[in-house]
Design an enzyme around this catalytic site. Structure first.
Site, short mmCIF file in Angstrom:
data_model
loop_
_atom_site.label_atom_id
_atom_site.label_comp_id
_atom_site.label_asym_id
_atom_site.label_seq_id
_atom_site.Cartn_x
_atom_site.Cartn_y
_atom_site.Cartn_z
N CYS A 1 51.21 51.20 45.78
CA CYS A 1 52.15 52.09 45.22
C CYS A 1 52.89 52.88 45.86
O CYS A 1 53.56 54.09 45.44
CB CYS A 1 51.46 52.94 43.92
SG CYS A 1 50.06 53.89 44.32
N ASN B 1 51.51 55.79 51.27
CA ASN B 1 52.27 56.97 52.06
C ASN B 1 51.17 57.62 52.63
O ASN B 1 51.24 58.11 53.77
CB ASN B 1 52.98 57.84 50.92
CG ASN B 1 54.04 57.16 50.11
OD1 ASN B 1 54.47 56.17 50.71
ND2 ASN B 1 54.25 57.85 49.22
N ASP B 2 50.13 58.04 51.89
CA ASP B 2 48.96 59.03 52.43
C ASP B 2 48.36 58.26 53.62
O ASP B 2 47.97 58.70 54.57
CB ASP B 2 48.27 59.71 51.46
CG ASP B 2 48.78 60.84 50.94
OD1 ASP B 2 49.13 61.67 51.65
OD2 ASP B 2 48.98 61.18 49.62
N ARG C 1 52.50 59.91 38.32
CA ARG C 1 52.20 61.02 38.97
C ARG C 1 52.03 62.14 37.81
O ARG C 1 53.21 62.91 37.67
CB ARG C 1 53.15 61.37 40.00
CG ARG C 1 53.07 60.29 41.10
CD ARG C 1 54.17 60.91 42.19
NE ARG C 1 53.86 60.10 43.25
CZ ARG C 1 54.89 59.08 43.86
NH1 ARG C 1 55.59 58.79 43.06
NH2 ARG C 1 54.60 58.65 45.36
N GLU D 1 43.81 55.75 49.62
CA GLU D 1 44.74 56.56 50.59
C GLU D 1 44.05 57.21 51.67
O GLU D 1 44.85 57.85 52.45
CB GLU D 1 45.75 57.35 49.91
CG GLU D 1 45.05 58.35 48.81
CD GLU D 1 46.19 58.98 47.86
OE1 GLU D 1 47.46 58.95 48.00
OE2 GLU D 1 45.79 59.48 46.88
N ARG E 1 53.43 63.00 57.03
CA ARG E 1 54.47 62.14 56.30
C ARG E 1 55.85 63.09 56.14
O ARG E 1 56.88 62.57 55.86
CB ARG E 1 54.03 61.65 55.04
CG ARG E 1 53.48 62.64 53.89
CD ARG E 1 52.86 61.98 52.86
NE ARG E 1 53.69 61.91 51.74
CZ ARG E 1 52.99 61.82 50.31
NH1 ARG E 1 51.78 61.36 50.19
NH2 ARG E 1 53.82 61.22 49.47
N ARG F 1 47.58 58.69 36.77
CA ARG F 1 46.82 59.44 37.97
C ARG F 1 46.51 60.61 37.81
O ARG F 1 47.17 61.47 37.34
CB ARG F 1 47.74 59.13 39.15
CG ARG F 1 46.83 59.75 40.49
CD ARG F 1 47.54 59.65 41.70
NE ARG F 1 48.54 60.50 41.85
CZ ARG F 1 49.38 60.59 43.03
NH1 ARG F 1 49.36 59.81 43.73
NH2 ARG F 1 50.48 61.44 43.05
N HIS G 1 59.62 68.46 45.90
CA HIS G 1 59.61 68.31 44.48
C HIS G 1 60.76 68.07 43.65
O HIS G 1 61.08 67.12 42.89
CB HIS G 1 59.02 69.56 43.62
CG HIS G 1 57.84 70.15 44.27
ND1 HIS G 1 57.40 71.44 44.12
CD2 HIS G 1 56.92 69.40 45.16
CE1 HIS G 1 56.35 71.35 44.69
NE2 HIS G 1 55.82 70.28 45.36
C1 PEP Z 1 50.87 57.65 48.25
O1 PEP Z 1 50.38 58.50 48.76
O2 PEP Z 1 51.09 56.43 48.69
C2 PEP Z 1 51.41 57.80 46.65
C3 PEP Z 1 51.70 56.91 46.24
O3 PEP Z 1 50.92 58.89 46.21
P1 PEP Z 1 52.00 60.38 46.56
O4 PEP Z 1 53.06 59.84 47.46
O5 PEP Z 1 52.14 60.68 45.12
O6 PEP Z 1 50.84 61.13 47.54
MG MG Z 2 49.06 60.05 47.94
#
Ligand code: PEP
Ligand code: MG
Length: 755
Positions: A680, A632-633, A474, A609, A643, A510, A367
């Site tokens: 994103c 990312n996810d 977010r 995701e 990750r 989101r 964070h």
């Molecule tokens: C992702 O998972 O790519 C994403 C944009 O959300 P977060 O990084 O907040 O999980």
């Molecule tokens: Mg995510």
């Protein structure tokens, strides 16, 4: 014979007088050794100081040949003095010359002396030098003499740390405590910062080391220990610990140490020897630290951190200081150093004065990292022992680009970085100049570049970077930096302000993505084996709809009379999206029924995701208004590679053909069904991968503010119609080897595209 040792207290009192005299450093050291020799009734007392080149140099002596001062030098590990420095432990020998490590230095004339007592000069667990007494007769020094010498060493450590000895060091040599150091860690937030160290947990400067009256110091200690224990008990009982971002296990460990009699007894002993209660805590901690630093067991080293924290708490109790940052004397170029820190704690600092952040822990997805990035603070994490290696106000450079730290840099390093900063500023200026330019490829394809945000502090970046709205807001960040669940009115206020600041640009909110690694300290989740795949995001939202409904209501209120976009994270089945949509519809009906104004336009979407959605693309796209790919996810679940785990995070390439094919299939279905698709995740923010995304059909990318300039620079130079067919052939022919990167790099080089 029992030495008189007129009590270490007398010695310390005399030392205090010497410390206060307006004399130069050499004279002060000379007086100190004379005083110790007289007090311990030793024929010899010598001080060796550790230089930056790893040599222990004789800085002062009473009893040995004066000509040896600044001449006699030993390596760490060499001779008895070197042995003490390397072990950070006292050595007490009745017959020193019989010891296998004894190294004879003829210039000193020490052959006359048989018994030897040496102690390390320690500060925060670091060895700064060695203090020695010697006698002709064969004797073993008493335990209280060892204690007294250790205590005196602490006074000398203060002198060394204060930089007093620099003036008398040999020309061309540097004292170790101010040695320039180059340390590496992990890059958390890009950027370069030059400035001066501010310790997040200030090492309380104990100005008064020497006590007037041992009994009253003992009383002060008793009171402080009691208060410390009570406060820990209270925090554990009330759950208040969440406020400092601390976890229960850590507090349990603190409590265990706080009730440990051995620890308190050692502190009491140091008080009996003449130290103030604060200095006694510091001394015991420094000794423990020096010994535990030599442990390789990670569990024990972790406990050392706990002990450090506990000692700091106790010192603060004694000095009546508050826990946490103190802004009043923050320098203008502060580089904050901490073991770790909660996101809210970073926000407590005056942003205008922070040039960088260095943490011993913390990974790229923590964070505090997210907040540092949002604030544009260069940050480096996982820098081992940085807290104990630094002194407040040390010069320091944080290179967030590659994850390195230069502590007390030499002037040429400082110069090189100052140049680098100027170069980056020039580049930023170029980005600013292209801010108003349409974000369109060289051959005329429009691309929307949007911002990933989560706090109000992000919003000015939207305009600064020339972003086309917020592609991902977010909302959990507000929850993560708060100390309790934000009320609906607070949520609404934030969303409203965000929409105000975005003006006519779109914002995609989101819904809460908590659970997994995004834990809210004030909300208890059961421990999960695999939290990333656990009860998180929309799963939690649908099972406990109270929180989600409150949030939706706050969004609908904030969006009254304007355009509103909401998307849901971690949707794995179309039915989950449907249920979320129903919640929105219910809230909307409720608002209308009560005569509230509703949004002028409402668009609902999903994050893609979870790989399961890849096999429901037709279905999901026919229901949503838009979608956003959370690469990312998606990537972590696609390759089953955590990750946040450095060991596997680099194992798979996010530009591997398999993953790109998956991403391509998403945008193709979106285009066919005429539903806008954004990407994103972090992938969108690197010029090279953004190039790949454009080549496979993405036209909307959302990224952190610092990425917009570089990505725009890339696309302004890109002939997309030329890249597309070549890339498509390459992707088809690719036999699964990860050579997409090299293909893109050579395409960029051939066509003069900055990536
Ligand atoms: C992702 O998972 O790519 C994403 C944009 O959300 P977060 O990084 O907040 O999980
Ligand atoms: Mg995510």
């Amino acid at each position: 014979m029992r030495s008189s040792l007129a009590g270490p207290r007398v010695l310390l009192r005399r030392l205090r007088e010497v410390m206060a005299e307006p004399i130069d450093a050499q004279e002060r050291l000379d007086n100190i050794v004379r005083l110790i020799a007289a007090n311990v009734v030793a024929e010899v007392c010598s001080v060796y100081i550790l230089r930056a080149d790893g040599i222990l140099e004789l800085f002062a002596t009473e009893g040995l040949n004066k000509g040896a001062v600044h001449e006699t030098a030993l390596n760490v590990g060499e001779g008895l003095v070197g042995l003490i420095a390397s072990n950070a432990r006292p050595l007490n020998l009745p017959n020193a010359q019989a010891h296998p490590s004894f190294a004879y230095r003829p210039e000193t004339g020490e052959e006359h002396y048989n018994s030897f007592l040496g102690v390390p000069i320690l500060r925060a667990g670091r060895t700064l030098g060695v203090l020695v007494v010697q006698n002709k007769e064969h004797r073993t020094y008493f335990e209280d003499e060892v204690e007294a010498l250790q205590t005196t060493a602490m006074v000398i450590a203060e002198m060394v740390a204060a930089g007093e000895l620099e003036a008398i060091a040999q020309k061309g040599t540097t004292i170790d405590v101010i040695r320039p150091m180059h340390l590496t860690g992990v890059s958390l937030a890009d950027g370069i910062g030059l400035g001066h160290v501010v310790l997040h947990e200030p090492r309380v400067v104990i100005t008064n080391l020497i006590a007037e009256d041992a009994d009253s110091e003992k009383e002060r200690l008793d009171d402080a220990v009691l208060r410390l224990r009570q406060s820990l008990d209270r925090m554990l009982a009330s759950g208040e610990f969440s406020q400092h971002g601390e976890h229960r296990e850590v507090l349990e460990a603190y409590r265990m140490f706080a009730y440990d009699r051995g620890w308190v007894r050692k502190i009491e002993e140091a008080i009996r020897n003449g130290l103030t209660a604060e200095a006694a805590v510091e001394k015991v901690q420094s000794d423990t630290r020096a010994q535990m630093l030599r442990q390789t067991d990670p569990y024990l080293r972790e406990r050392l951190h706990d002990l450090d924290d506990l000692a700091h708490r106790l010192i603060r109790e004694l000095m009546g200081r508050e826990h946490g940052a103190n802004d009043s004397d923050l320098p203008k170029d502060a580089i904050i150093i901490a073991r770790n820190m909660g996101a809210a704690e970073l926000l407590d600092y005056d942003r205008d004065r922070i040039r960088g952040l260095v943490l011993e822990e913390s990974g790229p997805t923590s964070h505090v990292t997210i907040v540092a990035r949002a604030l544009g603070i260069p940050a480096v994490g996982q820098v081992e022992d940085i807290v104990s290696l630094t002194e407040a106000n040390d010069a320091i450079i944080v290179d967030g680009e590659v994850g390195q730290i230069f502590l007390r840099p030499a002037s040429d390093v400082e110069q090189a970085f100052a140049d680098k900063v100027r170069f980056r500023a020039k580049r930023q200026e170029q980005y600013r100049q292209q801010r108003e330019m349409e974000s369109r490829t060289k051959d005329g394809t429009n691309v929307k570049l949007q911002l990933n945000a989560g706090l109000l502090v992000d919003m000015p970046s939207m305009v600064d970077a020339g972003a086309d709205g917020v592609g991902l807001f977010r909302t959990e960040l507000q929850f993560m930096v708060a100390s309790s669940i934000p009320r609906m009115s607070e949520q609404q206020e934030l969303y409203s302000k965000v929409l105000d600041m975005a003006g006519d640009k779109p914002v995609t909110f989101r819904s809460l993505d908590i659970g997994g690694d995004k834990v809210l300290p004030y909300l208890r989740f059961a421990q999960e084996e695999n939290p990333a795949m656990g009860w998180r995001a929309i799963r939690f939202g649908l099972d406990r709809p109270g929180m989600l409904r409150t949030q939706i209501r706050a969004m609908l209120h904030a969006g009254a009379g304007r355009k509103l976009r909401i998307m849901f994270p971690m949707v794995a089945n179309t039915s989950e999206y449907r249920r979320a949509r129903e919640l929105v519809e219910k809230e909307l009906a409720h608002l209308k029924q009560h005569g509230h104004e509703v949004p002028a336009e409402l668009k609902l979407g999903v994050m893609i995701e979870v790989p399961a959605l890849l096999y429901q693309l037709e279905e999901i796209f026919s229901e949503v208004d838009f979608a956003s790919v959370g690469s990312n996810d998606l990537f972590q679940f696609f390759y089953a590679a955590d990750r946040g785990n450095n060991r596997v995070a680099e194992r798979f390439d996010s530009l591997a053909p398999a993953f790109l094919r998956a991403l391509k299939s998403i945008v193709e279905v979106g285009n066919r069904l005429d539903k806008p698709v954004t990407l994103c995740g972090e992938l969108a923010g690197h010029p090279l991968s953004a190039m790949a995304l454009l080549a496979i059909g993405y036209r909307r990318l959302s990224m952190s503010p610092a990425s917009i300039g570089p990505v725009k620079t890339m696309l302004l130079q890109l002939d997309l119609e030329k890249l597309r067919p070549e890339f498509s052939t390459h992707l088809q022919l690719c036999n699964g080897l990860d050579d997409v990167r090299s293909f893109l790099k050579s395409f960029a080089a051939d066509h003069n595209i900055p990536v």
